[in-house]
Design an enzyme around this catalytic site. Structure first.
Site, PDB file in Angstrom:
ATOM      1  N   LYS A 115       0.832  -1.216   0.000  1.00 12.18           N
ATOM      2  CA  LYS A 115       0.000   0.000   0.000  1.00 12.18           C
ATOM      3  C   LYS A 115       0.863   1.262   0.000  1.00 12.18           C
ATOM      4  CE  LYS A 115      -4.349  -1.811   1.060  1.00 12.18           C
ATOM      5  NZ  LYS A 115      -5.665  -1.747   1.628  1.00 12.18           N
ATOM      6  N   LYS A 197      -3.661  -9.829  -6.649  1.00 10.36           N
ATOM      7  CA  LYS A 197      -5.020 -10.141  -6.203  1.00 10.36           C
ATOM      8  C   LYS A 197      -6.025  -9.074  -6.641  1.00 10.36           C
ATOM      9  CE  LYS A 197      -5.605  -7.919  -1.765  1.00 10.36           C
ATOM     10  NZ  LYS A 197      -6.913  -7.676  -1.248  1.00 10.36           N
ATOM     11  N   LYS A 200     -10.589  -3.942  -4.300  1.00  7.31           N
ATOM     12  CA  LYS A 200     -11.677  -2.993  -4.585  1.00  7.31           C
ATOM     13  C   LYS A 200     -11.156  -1.603  -4.914  1.00  7.31           C
ATOM     14  CE  LYS A 200     -13.318  -3.455   0.000  1.00  7.31           C
ATOM     15  NZ  LYS A 200     -12.101  -3.344   0.846  1.00  7.31           N
TER      16      LYS A 200
HETATM   17  N1  AQP Z   1      -8.737 -11.007  -4.093  1.00 11.41           N
HETATM   18  C1  AQP Z   1      -9.202 -11.523  -2.967  1.00 11.41           C
HETATM   19  N2  AQP Z   1      -9.473 -12.849  -2.879  1.00 11.41           N
HETATM   20  C2  AQP Z   1      -9.963 -13.391  -1.730  1.00 11.41           C
HETATM   21  N3  AQP Z   1     -10.229 -12.657  -0.627  1.00 11.41           N
HETATM   22  C3  AQP Z   1      -9.981 -11.335  -0.668  1.00 11.41           C
HETATM   23  N4  AQP Z   1     -10.136 -10.340   0.226  1.00 11.41           N
HETATM   24  C4  AQP Z   1      -9.745  -9.172  -0.326  1.00 11.41           C
HETATM   25  N5  AQP Z   1      -9.334  -9.366  -1.585  1.00 11.41           N
HETATM   26  C5  AQP Z   1      -9.462 -10.705  -1.825  1.00 11.41           C
HETATM   27  C6  AQP Z   1     -10.678 -10.510   1.570  1.00 11.41           C
HETATM   28  O1  AQP Z   1     -11.755  -9.602   1.691  1.00 11.41           O
HETATM   29  C7  AQP Z   1     -11.794  -9.084   3.021  1.00 11.41           C
HETATM   30  C8  AQP Z   1     -11.856  -7.572   2.947  1.00 11.41           C
HETATM   31  O2  AQP Z   1     -10.695  -6.972   3.248  1.00 11.41           O
HETATM   32  P1  AQP Z   1     -10.486  -5.402   3.427  1.00 11.41           P
HETATM   33  O3  AQP Z   1     -11.607  -4.627   2.894  1.00 11.41           O
HETATM   34  O4  AQP Z   1     -10.128  -5.144   4.841  1.00 11.41           O
HETATM   35  O5  AQP Z   1      -9.227  -5.091   2.595  1.00 11.41           O
HETATM   36  P2  AQP Z   1      -8.340  -5.856   1.632  1.00 11.41           P
HETATM   37  O6  AQP Z   1      -8.000  -7.231   2.075  1.00 11.41           O
HETATM   38  O7  AQP Z   1      -7.170  -4.954   1.370  1.00 11.41           O
HETATM   39  O8  AQP Z   1      -9.318  -5.957   0.372  1.00 11.41           O
HETATM   40  P3  AQP Z   1      -9.264  -5.110  -0.953  1.00 11.41           P
HETATM   41  O9  AQP Z   1     -10.478  -5.398  -1.755  1.00 11.41           O
HETATM   42  O10 AQP Z   1      -7.941  -5.325  -1.626  1.00 11.41           O
HETATM   43  O11 AQP Z   1      -9.388  -3.640  -0.416  1.00 11.41           O
HETATM   44  P4  AQP Z   1      -8.463  -2.397  -0.708  1.00 11.41           P
HETATM   45  O12 AQP Z   1      -8.442  -2.277  -2.209  1.00 11.41           O
HETATM   46  O13 AQP Z   1      -9.125  -1.256  -0.035  1.00 11.41           O
HETATM   47  O14 AQP Z   1      -7.126  -2.713  -0.130  1.00 11.41           O
HETATM   48  C9  AQP Z   1     -10.606  -9.686   3.747  1.00 11.41           C
HETATM   49  O15 AQP Z   1     -11.020 -10.821   4.473  1.00 11.41           O
HETATM   50  C10 AQP Z   1      -9.684 -10.101   2.628  1.00 11.41           C
HETATM   51  O16 AQP Z   1      -8.835 -11.162   2.968  1.00 11.41           O
END
Ligand code: AQP
Length: 334
Positions: A115, A197, A200
């Site tokens: 990040k 991965k 969002k």
């Molecule tokens: N690509 C993925 N495959 C499986 N699980 C995923 N998670 C996120 N991306 C994948 C799981 O979703 C939950 C939400 O996590 P979060 O919102 O705290 O942040 P994150 O893991 O950083 O998810 P994003 O979508 O990538 O958000 P941003 O873009 O804001 O950083 C967690 O349980 C995560 O493991």
């Protein structure tokens, strides 16, 4: 354990519309756990501000996220669904745990490195100490398990280390949580770069399927998904794009990898991508319809927000008071 029942905490950031990975890696699995566990599912809006957010948008996204939890199948009578910022105990325990976490440990966090490289103009201290707030989230509810996707494994490990360190000094204060990661769907990959991965907050909208994308958009994005040069529909390490689509198709239809490979034997990528798009659109449609219905009932959602914040605060404050007492903070005069 809480109230004699096993408990769990999980949450998601209000940083954008949920994408397919958030659903398949986490939310979809949450729904199965509501009978066995005392559950706390949080919209982690405090985590969201580690990246700059537009205020009105953050409010809108946080509410949409909370509503999506319910639309995806979480029963708000059985699951405590709430906003992190409504329960001050998260911030209070966060501070205490900061004093039990080492810089060296935080330096090793891969999500921070990732990040920070994407937000070079705003590498703030919150981004660095993010795992400590996450540890506070989990430990406040004496969580036995934390259902997450694979990318959060390292954060659960540091949570365990912090809890064990605290317990070794003060006795059995915290339950040591285990990650709960399902094999399928644990890491859904980007449609535009299958080596990273799905996220969002990815700037390329074609890289992610959002839970609220309409059918045409879903099919279009799958059609454009990056795949490899041959045309064989086979699950293999050297075919990350097609392997990702096979996994997604498997979860959406309930078919195994072998069944999918057999179904599309001799067929081209075009046919397969269309089938994946249709299967995902069919899976998401009931969630989208329920989301629309829920949005028409403002008072119902408001009631959930209010009642669940009180319930979460009740349990969180119990742990917090225990911690404060253990470390020697003076008792309040009543
Ligand atoms: N690509 C993925 N495959 C499986 N699980 C995923 N998670 C996120 N991306 C994948 C799981 O979703 C939950 C939400 O996590 P979060 O919102 O705290 O942040 P994150 O893991 O950083 O998810 P994003 O979508 O990538 O958000 P941003 O873009 O804001 O950083 C967690 O349980 C995560 O493991």
């Amino acid at each position: 354990m809480l109230n004699g029942k096993k408990s769990l905490f999980s949450g998601m950031q209000a940083t954008g519309t949920l994408q397919l990975g958030n659903y398949l890696g986490a939310l979809k699995n949450w729904v199965e756990l509501e009978d066995e566990y005392e559950t706390f599912y949080c919209v982690v809006d405090m985590h969201s501000i580690t990246v700059r957010q537009e205020p009105a948008e953050l409010r809108r996204k946080a509410r949409a996220l909370l509503t999506l939890y319910i639309a995806a199948g979480l029963n708000p009578e059985k699951n405590c669904i709430y906003y992190q910022s409504h329960v001050p105990a998260h911030a209070e325990l966060n501070w205490i745990l900061n004093c039990f976490t080492y810089m060296g440990e935080l330096n090793r966090m891969t999500q921070f490195k990732d990040k920070a490289s994407k937000n070079e103009e705003n590498i703030n201290a919150g981004l660095f100490t993010y795992p400590v707030l996450m540890a506070a989230d989990i430990l406040l509810f004496q969580s036995d398990i934390v259902p997450v996707g694979d990318d959060q494994k390292q954060h659960i490990e540091i949570t365990r280390d912090i809890a064990q360190r605290f317990n070794s000094i003060y006795g059995d204060v915290f339950t040591i949580p285990e990650p709960y990661i399902k094999k399928t769907g644990a890491r859904i990959m980007s449609l535009q770069d299958p080596t990273s991965k799905m996220s969002k907050s990815d700037e390329n909208e074609n890289a992610s399927i959002y839970l609220l994308d309409d059918t045409d958009t879903i099919i279009r994005k799958f059609k454009r998904a990056v795949t490899d040069s041959d045309s064989e529909i086979r699950h293999s390490k050297d075919k990350p794009g097609i392997s990702n689509l096979i996994e997604i198709y498997g979860i959406a239809t309930g078919k195994s990898i072998a069944e999918t490979e057999k179904e599309f034997e001799g067929k081209g990528y075009g046919d397969f991508k269309l089938a994946v798009g249709e299967a995902v659109a069919t899976m998401l449609k009931p969630i989208q319809d329920r989301f629309d219905d829920l949005n028409k009932d403002k008072a119902y959602i408001d009631g959930i927000i209010k009642n669940n914040a009180e319930k979460a605060a009740y349990f969180a404050n119990k742990t917090l008071r225990k911690v404060q007492k253990k470390i020697g903070f003076p008792e309040k005069i009543k």
